[in-house]
Design a protein around this motif. Structure first.
Motif, PDB file in Angstrom:
ATOM      1  N   UNK A  19       0.812  -1.225   0.000  1.00 42.55           N
ATOM      2  CA  UNK A  19       0.000   0.000   0.000  1.00 42.55           C
ATOM      3  C   UNK A  19       0.841   1.268   0.000  1.00 42.55           C
ATOM      4  N   UNK A  22       0.778   3.860  -3.122  1.00 41.80           N
ATOM      5  CA  UNK A  22      -0.538   4.462  -3.305  1.00 41.80           C
ATOM      6  C   UNK A  22      -0.820   5.511  -2.230  1.00 41.80           C
ATOM      7  N   UNK A  23      -0.545   5.132  -0.973  1.00 39.44           N
ATOM      8  CA  UNK A  23      -0.815   6.052   0.129  1.00 39.44           C
ATOM      9  C   UNK A  23       0.110   7.259   0.052  1.00 39.44           C
ATOM     10  N   UNK A  25       1.375   8.641  -2.592  1.00 37.16           N
ATOM     11  CA  UNK A  25       0.886   9.516  -3.666  1.00 37.16           C
ATOM     12  C   UNK A  25      -0.317  10.339  -3.186  1.00 37.16           C
ATOM     13  N   UNK A  26      -1.212   9.659  -2.494  1.00 33.61           N
ATOM     14  CA  UNK A  26      -2.422  10.331  -2.032  1.00 33.61           C
ATOM     15  C   UNK A  26      -2.090  11.390  -0.978  1.00 33.61           C
ATOM     16  N   UNK A  66      -4.113   4.198   9.471  1.00 34.95           N
ATOM     17  CA  UNK A  66      -4.143   3.490   8.183  1.00 34.95           C
ATOM     18  C   UNK A  66      -4.151   1.980   8.387  1.00 34.95           C
TER      19      UNK A  66
ATOM     20  N   UNK B  54      -8.761  10.225   5.528  1.00 34.18           N
ATOM     21  CA  UNK B  54      -8.031   9.452   4.517  1.00 34.18           C
ATOM     22  C   UNK B  54      -7.945   7.962   4.857  1.00 34.18           C
ATOM     23  N   UNK B  55      -7.546   7.634   6.087  1.00 36.49           N
ATOM     24  CA  UNK B  55      -7.551   6.200   6.416  1.00 36.49           C
ATOM     25  C   UNK B  55      -8.950   5.589   6.346  1.00 36.49           C
ATOM     26  N   UNK B  58      -9.873   4.677   2.799  1.00 38.54           N
ATOM     27  CA  UNK B  58      -9.163   3.477   2.394  1.00 38.54           C
ATOM     28  C   UNK B  58      -9.797   2.209   2.976  1.00 38.54           C
ATOM     29  N   UNK B  59     -10.212   2.319   4.241  1.00 36.69           N
ATOM     30  CA  UNK B  59     -10.829   1.159   4.885  1.00 36.69           C
ATOM     31  C   UNK B  59     -12.145   0.810   4.182  1.00 36.69           C
ATOM     32  N   UNK B  70      -7.787   6.593  -9.879  1.00 40.15           N
ATOM     33  CA  UNK B  70      -6.816   7.695  -9.938  1.00 40.15           C
ATOM     34  C   UNK B  70      -7.132   8.559 -11.152  1.00 40.15           C
ATOM     35  N   UNK B  79      -6.821  10.769  -6.132  1.00 40.49           N
ATOM     36  CA  UNK B  79      -7.576   9.512  -6.050  1.00 40.49           C
ATOM     37  C   UNK B  79      -9.032   9.845  -5.729  1.00 40.49           C
TER      38      UNK B  79
END
Lengths: 333, 116
Positions: A19, A22-23, A25-26, A66, B54-55, B58-59, B70, B79
Motif C-alpha cells: 500500500x 498508493x498512500x 501519492x495520495x 491506516x 483518509x484512512x 481506504x478502509x 486515480x 484519487x
C-alpha cells in the motif's frame, strides 16, 4: 520540499509494502492541497509546511489509523479462546511436571533430591515457554486472520443452567488445609528418603550423641518405595480436596477409599517382621539409657512390643474420624 | 466544569466515530477526492480531520463499500472515491438505521423533559 517527503516516508514505512506507494501519492496530493489553501496564491513558506504537517499530526498515529487502529496483538475476538487454551495448557504442563517428579521419585527414591532439582528446573523453563508458544500461536492466528472464534467451537451456546452454583461456605474446604497437607507429606517423603536414621530415640549425653533408630536400617531400602507410595496416595487425597473445593458425597467416598487403602498398606508394612529395628531394646541398653532387668526395661519393652498394635489402632481411629468428619461436613446445610 | 468538558470531549469522540462514516457515504454518490470531501463536509458543519478521513476512505474501499480511481489528467494526480453498488445499498440501510436511532432518542429525551 524535503520535509514533506520525510513526513510521507515516516508514515508509509510503517505500512505494508503493497500500500505504500498508493498512500504516499495520495498523501502528497493532500499536503499540496492543504498548502495551496493556506497560501492562497502567494509563495509557500517553510512555516506553511510545518503548520500543515502539524495539523496532520504525529506520523506514527496517522500510520496506525491506516493500519486500522491495531494496538493489540490478540484481539477481542480471540481473547476468550486464548484464555481458555492457556488454562488448559498450563494445567497440562503442571500435571506433566508433577507426574514426572512423583513417578521418578517412586522408581528411584534415593536420588529424590536430583528429581526435585529437575522438577524446579523444568517448572522454570517449561512454564514460560508454554506461555510463550501459546501466545505466539494466537498472535499469528490473529495477525493472519482467517481464524474466527466461532470456528474454534469453544464458545458453546450459553444456557442459564450453565451458571455455577454459589459456593456453600459451610461445606467449603479451605484451600490452605490440603496445601498444608501436601507440604507435610512431601516433607515426610523427603525425611524417610534421606534421614530415616534420625527417626528414633535421641540420646543426649551432655549434648547430642546419637540415635537408637526405630526402623530396621537394613531392610529400610526395601520398604522405602512402599512408604513413598502410601504418602503419594495421601497426596492424591489432598489433591482431590483441592480440586473439589467442597465436601461432596463423591469426595467422601474417595476419602474413605484412600484411607482404607493406606491403612491396609501401613498394616501390611509395619506388621512385617523386618520393618522395625530388631535390636532396638539391646541398643537402648548398650547406649545406657536403661539397664536390663530393671522395672523401666520391662515397661519400655512392653511398650515396644505392643507399639505396632497401638499405632494401627490409633491410625485406624484417626482415619475413621477423618471419614466421619468429612461425612458430617458433606451433610451440613 | 472542567470535568464535564473532559467527559464531553471523550463522549463526542465516540459519537463522531460512527457518524462520520454516514456523512462521508452521503457525499459519495458523485466521485470525490479526499481533500474536496474535507472541504464539503466542513461547509456543511461536519468537521473531519484529513488524518481521520483518509484512512477511513481506504478502509471503506477495502471493505468494498467504495470504489476508487486515480485521475492523472489534472495538475496533480488525485484519487477519487465513489459509492460502489454494495455501498449504495449499505448507505440506504445505514440511513434508515440512523433515522430510527434519532427518532427513538428524541422520544426518550423529550419524554424525560415532560416528566419534569
Amino acid at each position: 520540499m524535503e520535509m514533506i517527503e520525510r513526513y510521507i516516508y515516516a508514515v508509509t514505512q510503517k505500512l505494508p509494502q503493497s500500500q505504500r506507494e498508493d498512500i504516499a501519492e495520495e498523501l502528497r496530493g493532500l499536503i499540496e492541497d492543504m498548502l495551496d489553501e493556506r497560501a492562497e496564491g502567494r509563495d509557500i513558506t517553510y512555516r506553511d509546511v510545518e503548520e500543515v504537517l502539524l495539523e496532520l499530526g504525529n506520523p506514527k498515529h496517522l500510520a496506525r489509523r491506516y493500519r486500522g487502529d491495531r494496538n493489540y496483538i490478540i484481539g477481542p475476538e480471540l481473547f476468550d479462546s486464548y484464555v481458555l487454551v492457556m488454562k488448559i495448557v498450563m494445567t497440562a504442563v503442571a500435571i506433566g511436571i508433577i507426574a514426572t517428579f512423583v513417578i521418578k521419585s517412586i522408581i528411584d527414591p534415593i536420588s529424590i533430591l536430583d528429581h526435585f532439582v529437575e522438577f524446579i528446573v523444568s517448572s522454570v523453563t517449561a512454564v514460560p515457554s508454554a506461555i510463550g508458544w501459546t501466545t505466539l500461536g494466537f498472535v499469528l492466528a490473529d495477525y493472519f486472520g482467517g481464524v474466527k472464534a466461532e470456528d474454534m467451537q469453544f464458545d458453546k451456546k450459553w444456557k442459564p443452567s450453565d451458571l455455577p452454583a454459589i459456593p456453600d461456605t459451610k461445606r467449603q474446604i479451605k484451600r490452605a488445609d490440603p496445601i498444608a497437607g501436601i507440604i507435610f507429606y512431601v516433607v515426610a517423603i523427603m525425611f524417610f528418603s534421606f534421614s530415616n536414621e534420625f527417626f528414633g530415640v535421641w540420646l543426649f549425653r551432655d549434648n547430642f550423641s546419637g540415635v537408637v533408630p526405630f526402623l530396621n536400617e537394613e531392610t529400610h531400602g526395601n520398604y522405602l518405595p512402599f512408604i513413598i507410595l502410601i504418602l503419594g496416595i495421601c497426596i492424591l487425597k489432598e489433591c482431590l480436596k483441592l480440586v473439589y473445593g467442597k465436601w461432596t458425597s463423591k469426595l467422601v467416598v474417595y476419602t474413605a477409599a484412600v484411607n482404607l487403602v493406606s491403612l491396609a498398606a501401613v498394616m501390611l508394612m509395619i506388621t512385617g517382621s523386618e520393618f522395625w529395628n530388631p535390636n532396638f531394646m539391646n541398643e537402648l541398653v548398650e547406649s545406657g539409657v536403661i539397664s536390663e532387668g530393671s522395672e523401666a526395661f520391662g515397661t519400655v519393652s512392653k511398650i515396644w512390643e505392643h507399639s505396632t498394635t497401638w499405632i494401627l489402632i490409633f491410625l485406624a481411629l484417626s482415619l475413621l474420624w477423618d471419614v466421619i468428619d468429612s461425612i458430617i461436613r458433606s451433610r451440613k446445610k | 466544569m472542567g470535568d464535564a468538558k473532559q467527559h464531553i470531549d471523550k463522549l463526542m469522540q465516540e459519537l463522531r466515530r460512527g457518524t462520520i462514516t454516514i456523512g462521508v457515504l452521503s457525499q459519495l454518490s458523485e466521485p470525490q477526492y479526499g481533500y474536496s470531501l474535507v472541504t464539503m463536509l466542513d461547509e456543511k458543519g461536519i468537521q473531519v480531520e484529513p488524518g481521520t478521513l483518509y484512512p477511513l476512505l481506504r478502509r471503506l474501499e477495502k471493505q468494498g463499500i467504495l470504489d476508487s480511481k486515480w485521475d492523472t489528467n489534472e495538475s496533480r494526480p488525485r484519487k477519487y472515491y465513489l459509492l460502489s453498488e454494495t455501498g449504495k445499498e449499505v448507505f440506504e440501510l445505514l440511513v434508515a438505521e440512523w433515522k430510527n436511532i434519532v427518532s427513538s432518542l428524541n422520544h426518550l429525551i423529550e419524554d424525560e423533559g415532560e416528566g419534569k
